[in-house]
Design a protein around this motif. Structure first.
Motif, short mmCIF file in Angstrom:
data_model
loop_
_atom_site.label_atom_id
_atom_site.label_comp_id
_atom_site.label_asym_id
_atom_site.label_seq_id
_atom_site.Cartn_x
_atom_site.Cartn_y
_atom_site.Cartn_z
N GLY A 52 0.55 -1.31 0.29
CA GLY A 52 -0.20 0.08 0.23
C GLY A 52 0.83 1.16 -0.43
O GLY A 52 0.43 2.25 0.38
N GLY A 53 2.02 0.99 0.27
CA GLY A 53 3.30 2.11 -0.16
C GLY A 53 2.90 2.84 1.06
O GLY A 53 3.92 4.27 0.71
N VAL A 54 3.36 2.54 1.73
CA VAL A 54 3.55 3.14 3.27
C VAL A 54 5.31 3.55 3.05
O VAL A 54 5.20 4.33 3.99
N VAL A 55 6.48 3.30 3.08
CA VAL A 55 7.33 3.57 2.73
C VAL A 55 7.62 5.34 1.96
O VAL A 55 8.25 5.42 2.37
N ARG A 56 6.69 5.15 0.82
CA ARG A 56 6.28 6.54 0.40
C ARG A 56 5.27 7.20 1.15
O ARG A 56 5.81 8.68 1.66
N LYS A 57 4.14 6.91 1.93
CA LYS A 57 3.86 7.86 2.95
C LYS A 57 4.48 8.38 4.08
O LYS A 57 3.87 9.54 4.71
N LEU A 58 5.25 7.22 4.37
CA LEU A 58 6.09 8.33 5.79
C LEU A 58 7.15 9.05 4.78
O LEU A 58 7.32 9.99 6.06
N GLU A 59 7.52 8.96 3.26
CA GLU A 59 8.37 9.80 3.58
C GLU A 59 7.64 11.24 2.86
O GLU A 59 7.52 12.32 3.42
N GLN A 60 6.26 11.12 2.74
CA GLN A 60 5.79 12.50 2.02
C GLN A 60 4.51 12.89 3.35
O GLN A 60 3.67 13.38 3.06
N ASN A 61 4.72 12.28 4.90
CA ASN A 61 4.13 12.48 5.49
C ASN A 61 4.20 13.60 6.03
O ASN A 61 4.74 14.63 6.46
N PRO A 62 2.76 14.55 5.90
CA PRO A 62 3.07 16.07 6.48
C PRO A 62 3.39 17.05 7.51
O PRO A 62 3.71 17.88 7.76
N LEU A 63 3.52 15.47 8.77
CA LEU A 63 4.23 15.69 9.69
C LEU A 63 5.59 16.34 9.89
O LEU A 63 6.10 16.88 10.60
N GLY A 64 5.96 16.23 8.86
CA GLY A 64 7.16 15.99 8.62
C GLY A 64 8.40 14.77 8.26
O GLY A 64 7.23 13.63 8.92
#
Length: 207
Positions: free
Chosen positions: A195-207
């Motif tokens: 589901g793209g967790v690595v990408r989501k972590l990198e793009q998290n708006p929290l930083g």
């Protein structure tokens, strides 16, 4: 009136960690076995969960159960508790069962900790079925992928992140889940990676 205006302003000191034997032991265990980044993540997850409960007006929450489950929800990623077959969230849930039993919880309540921890990795949790599991699921969704980042007040988000910074969470958590998915493709870790967790972590708006 917006959701943020229907309750007193949220601050870091709005929430106090329980001081029960189980809660103290859970934080001690997490502190010993987690890196600073993962430790901050589990503490933030508890804070986000409690904040979501406030803004959604949710009552009848077992706050000690929520705290213990949040603090221990990723302990199964620690090498010392990694399970050869079971998912990391199930392994962590069984750590919570053992810890809470030692702290005097009965079998039913210890099983609730297992359920909450396992369900935090579900795609969604029905709050009518498990409100603590629901709160931890949406809290970790916020901290890992940034889901519902606009639901909590921006000053509160900044205050929590300043007190408990993300550090190398994206790298550490991402690599840990990728490793779990590779070794245990039948578990939720594989779904998270797909589901793209690595990408989501990198793009998290929290930083």
């Amino acid at each position: 009136m917006s959701a943020h205006e229907t309750h007193p302003p949220l601050h870091l000191d709005s929430f106090e960690a329980p001081r029960t034997p189980a809660a103290v032991a859970a934080l001690s265990l997490a502190t010993q076995y987690h890196s600073p980044a993962i430790l901050n993540h589990v503490v933030r997850s508890w804070l986000w969960a409690e904040a979501f409960a406030v803004i959604e007006g949710r009552q009848d929450i077992d706050h000690e159960l929520l705290y213990v489950s949040a603090v221990l929800h990723d302990i199964g990623l620690a090498p010392e508790f990694d399970n050869v077959f079971r998912s990391y969230e199930e392994a962590g849930g069984h750590v919570a069962v053992a810890l809470t039993r030692g702290a005097g919880w009965d079998e039913r309540r210890g099983t609730r900790a297992l359920e909450v921890i396992v369900r935090h990795n579900w795609p969604s949790v029905d709050p009518a079925v498990d409100v603590e599991g629901y709160l931890l699921e949406i809290a970790t969704g916020l901290d890992i992928s940034g889901a519902r980042s606009d639901a909590l007040p921006e000053p509160f988000l900044r205050e929590v992140l300043e007190a408990h910074p993300r550090l190398d969470l994206a790298t550490e958590f991402g690599s840990g889940v990728v490793d779990q998915a590779a070794r245990k493709p039948h578990t939720a870790a594989h779904r998270l990676v797909e589901g793209g967790v690595v990408r989501k972590l990198e793009q998290n708006p929290l930083g």
